[in-house]
Design an enzyme around this catalytic site. Sequence first.
Site, PDB file in Angstrom:
ATOM      1  N   GLU A  36      -3.094  -3.734  -3.663  1.00  0.00           N
ATOM      2  CA  GLU A  36      -3.446  -3.318  -2.316  1.00  0.00           C
ATOM      3  C   GLU A  36      -2.454  -2.213  -1.962  1.00  0.00           C
ATOM      4  O   GLU A  36      -1.238  -2.416  -2.082  1.00  0.00           O
ATOM      5  CB  GLU A  36      -3.284  -4.512  -1.374  1.00  0.00           C
ATOM      6  CG  GLU A  36      -3.839  -4.251  -0.009  1.00  0.00           C
ATOM      7  CD  GLU A  36      -3.671  -5.438   0.927  1.00  0.00           C
ATOM      8  OE1 GLU A  36      -3.312  -6.539   0.475  1.00  0.00           O
ATOM      9  OE2 GLU A  36      -3.884  -5.229   2.134  1.00  0.00           O
ATOM     10  N   ARG A 262       3.117 -16.569 -10.571  1.00  0.00           N
ATOM     11  CA  ARG A 262       3.840 -15.391 -10.078  1.00  0.00           C
ATOM     12  C   ARG A 262       5.239 -15.369 -10.645  1.00  0.00           C
ATOM     13  O   ARG A 262       5.848 -16.417 -10.862  1.00  0.00           O
ATOM     14  CB  ARG A 262       3.986 -15.470  -8.561  1.00  0.00           C
ATOM     15  CG  ARG A 262       2.790 -15.016  -7.799  1.00  0.00           C
ATOM     16  CD  ARG A 262       3.071 -15.178  -6.322  1.00  0.00           C
ATOM     17  NE  ARG A 262       3.392 -13.910  -5.702  1.00  0.00           N
ATOM     18  CZ  ARG A 262       2.465 -13.025  -5.350  1.00  0.00           C
ATOM     19  NH1 ARG A 262       1.201 -13.256  -5.572  1.00  0.00           N
ATOM     20  NH2 ARG A 262       2.806 -11.896  -4.782  1.00  0.00           N
ATOM     21  N   LYS A 272       5.944  -7.436  -0.729  1.00  0.00           N
ATOM     22  CA  LYS A 272       5.899  -6.087  -0.168  1.00  0.00           C
ATOM     23  C   LYS A 272       6.268  -6.092   1.303  1.00  0.00           C
ATOM     24  O   LYS A 272       6.902  -5.174   1.787  1.00  0.00           O
ATOM     25  CB  LYS A 272       4.500  -5.501  -0.367  1.00  0.00           C
ATOM     26  CG  LYS A 272       4.300  -4.938  -1.753  1.00  0.00           C
ATOM     27  CD  LYS A 272       2.939  -4.313  -1.896  1.00  0.00           C
ATOM     28  CE  LYS A 272       1.912  -5.383  -2.134  1.00  0.00           C
ATOM     29  NZ  LYS A 272       0.581  -4.838  -2.416  1.00  0.00           N
TER      30      LYS A 272
HETATM   31  P1  ATP Z   1       2.914  -9.013  -2.305  1.00  0.00           P
HETATM   32  O1  ATP Z   1       2.974 -10.427  -1.851  1.00  0.00           O
HETATM   33  O2  ATP Z   1       4.202  -8.482  -2.797  1.00  0.00           O
HETATM   34  O3  ATP Z   1       2.264  -8.115  -1.291  1.00  0.00           O
HETATM   35  P2  ATP Z   1       0.398  -9.104  -3.555  1.00  0.00           P
HETATM   36  O4  ATP Z   1      -0.040 -10.092  -4.557  1.00  0.00           O
HETATM   37  O5  ATP Z   1      -0.143  -9.242  -2.192  1.00  0.00           O
HETATM   38  O6  ATP Z   1       1.973  -9.037  -3.571  1.00  0.00           O
HETATM   39  P3  ATP Z   1      -1.211  -6.982  -4.526  1.00  0.00           P
HETATM   40  O7  ATP Z   1      -1.097  -5.542  -4.289  1.00  0.00           O
HETATM   41  O8  ATP Z   1      -2.372  -7.699  -3.951  1.00  0.00           O
HETATM   42  O9  ATP Z   1       0.130  -7.644  -4.032  1.00  0.00           O
HETATM   43  O10 ATP Z   1      -1.079  -7.297  -6.076  1.00  0.00           O
HETATM   44  C1  ATP Z   1      -1.645  -6.577  -7.138  1.00  0.00           C
HETATM   45  C2  ATP Z   1      -1.642  -7.454  -8.353  1.00  0.00           C
HETATM   46  O11 ATP Z   1      -0.305  -7.787  -8.706  1.00  0.00           O
HETATM   47  C3  ATP Z   1      -2.357  -8.761  -8.078  1.00  0.00           C
HETATM   48  O12 ATP Z   1      -3.203  -9.059  -9.182  1.00  0.00           O
HETATM   49  C4  ATP Z   1      -1.251  -9.755  -7.936  1.00  0.00           C
HETATM   50  O13 ATP Z   1      -1.668 -11.015  -8.322  1.00  0.00           O
HETATM   51  C5  ATP Z   1      -0.174  -9.178  -8.862  1.00  0.00           C
HETATM   52  N1  ATP Z   1       1.155  -9.610  -8.442  1.00  0.00           N
HETATM   53  C6  ATP Z   1       1.740  -9.395  -7.250  1.00  0.00           C
HETATM   54  N2  ATP Z   1       2.943  -9.989  -7.192  1.00  0.00           N
HETATM   55  C7  ATP Z   1       3.145 -10.587  -8.384  1.00  0.00           C
HETATM   56  C8  ATP Z   1       4.199 -11.370  -8.942  1.00  0.00           C
HETATM   57  N3  ATP Z   1       5.297 -11.651  -8.256  1.00  0.00           N
HETATM   58  N4  ATP Z   1       4.054 -11.813 -10.211  1.00  0.00           N
HETATM   59  C9  ATP Z   1       2.950 -11.522 -10.918  1.00  0.00           C
HETATM   60  N5  ATP Z   1       1.923 -10.803 -10.456  1.00  0.00           N
HETATM   61  C10 ATP Z   1       1.999 -10.334  -9.201  1.00  0.00           C
HETATM   62 MG    MG Z   2      -1.615  -8.827  -1.046  1.00  0.00          MG
END
Ligand code: ATP
Ligand code: MG
Length: 558
Positions: A36, A262, A272
């Site tokens: 995102e 994760r 983020k």
């Molecule tokens: P955040 O909580 O930091 O915003 P998010 O999962 O909301 O992380 P996205 O931009 O939706 O962020 O994530 C893009 C991809 O990265 C998704 O497939 C997500 O599952 C993966 N991802 C994000 N954080 C992690 C993590 N800590 N470990 C493994 N994969 C991750």
């Molecule tokens: Mg997200």
Amino acid sequence: MATTETKASSNFIRNIIEDDVKNNKKEKVVTRFPPEPNGYLHIGHARSIWLNFGMAQEFAGECNLRFDDTNPEKEEQEYVDSIKEDVRWLGYQWSGGVKYASEYFDQFYEWALHLIREGKAYVCHLSAKESSEYRGWATKPGKDSPYRNRTVEENLALIEQMRAGEFDEGACVLRAKIDMASPNMNLRDPILYRIRKVAHHQTGDKWCIYPSYDFAHGQEDAIEGITHSICTLEFQDHRPLYEWFLDNLPVPNKPKQYEFGRLNLNYTVTSKRKLKQLVDEKCVNGWDDPRMPTVSGMRRRGYTPTALKAFCDMVPVSKSNSVIDVSVLERAIRDDLNDHAPRAMCVMNPLKIVVTNFPEGQTEEMVAACHPSKPELGERVLPFTRELLIDRDDFNEDSSLSRKKFKRLVLGEWVRLRGAYIIKADEVVRGADGEIEQVNVSLVPDTVGNDAPEGIRPRGVIHWVSAECGVPAEIRLYDRLFNHESPDQGEEDFISYINSESLSIISAVVEPSIADCEPESSFQFEREGYFVADRYDHAAGRPVFNMTIGLRDTWANK
Ligand code: ATP
Ligand code: MG
């Protein structure tokens, strides 16, 4: 407990893909990385990139980069650009052009109409508060919305009005008609569309209704022909819904979703939202501050794609979330730089020494290997002059110090200058304040590249730089950003655990051979640690180096 596992990891996702390929279930493996665009990528994303792009690479498939831009408010072009740059820097290339969930908005709307026509979706006017009351909770079934049994015609007319902007935000939503009594809350008539009267960075003002993540994600995968949709554990409970959409829509493909744990690091926050808070509250100097666990921050700190991938290899891909000891990451970069970084000398806290038996105005060129075991990295010239600089900590007047404990220069004794002569400290010169201002030394002739002559026992080897030819450099020393092992799980707000000594800037002197290096060149400063020429602030003749990591783990015994 944080784990410190280092062996190549097990990977159940790889096993699944391998089986699918072996059993000819999939013609070609297609994965995707779907960020995102609401922040910069962090180490957790690097993990997901490594997995998605890595699996595609390993099985000669493809991986898409798709921006999950279904939420118009928080998303910005700056984030889109930085994410693309980070993926490329990590060494991966997405298949075809960059994709956006928003490219499929027309299709999603078509599919929403399809569900309505099939009697599987309805426009609901319950307020957010009422909805949550109707939803029940895990152990209590929900109740049907009073709007649930509207006719197809009524629903078609209402969605058209929603789309045309005739309702206010929050006035109504489109919901799937699944099962308000399902034990899985995600199946209790989930929201498909909500009204948001804001412009979108890709579609402008075209839409005022936006699909929910759940309604968008699986369909994006289906449109793109994704075979293995790999996501993190929090989507496990969404999988039945993901599958419900694929079963109830005329999609061209049926991708399968797999969840993995994760990645979290101790002494670090990986969210983020929290990283944005650090930036907005100016706790750090931007998203790419070298103390940030962002890909661009780690890059600026001197981490390499190789090290980040090696780190990912060390951490098992598992079905549970894990907290990895940050020292595992630090070890990965230390190992990579130990192998590849040229050696150089930098005096952090200079003390002048004068070689009294070396002529004034003369320069002798010492030649040293750039790497002890990699002749292909070449050699460098170290100008040796009458006035030199050594580190203050490498000199002591007290000759009673044991040779074992202090393998450096002591008054009346010898030490070897790395790649040059053995010298003896003869005399200390003090300034008006009584501080040692200079040490007069004498060199032992014929000791460059030769063993010490009989009767002379140097205590050790120290680094040095010519006082006349060395170049002043700004050195940014970094330590961990947080002094709490789990900053966002502690009793206080995570911001209060910021290590106030995470950055110190000093001026040092580097050997001339590296003063003009390219930005982002890494070196091992002998006896000090690994340093990288700053990506932005370093310039030829005006060197700025960021500390990547020390030679040893100094936190291990804290
Ligand atoms: P955040 O909580 O930091 O915003 P998010 O999962 O909301 O992380 P996205 O931009 O939706 O962020 O994530 C893009 C991809 O990265 C998704 O497939 C997500 O599952 C993966 N991802 C994000 N954080 C992690 C993590 N800590 N470990 C493994 N994969 C991750
Ligand atoms: Mg997200």
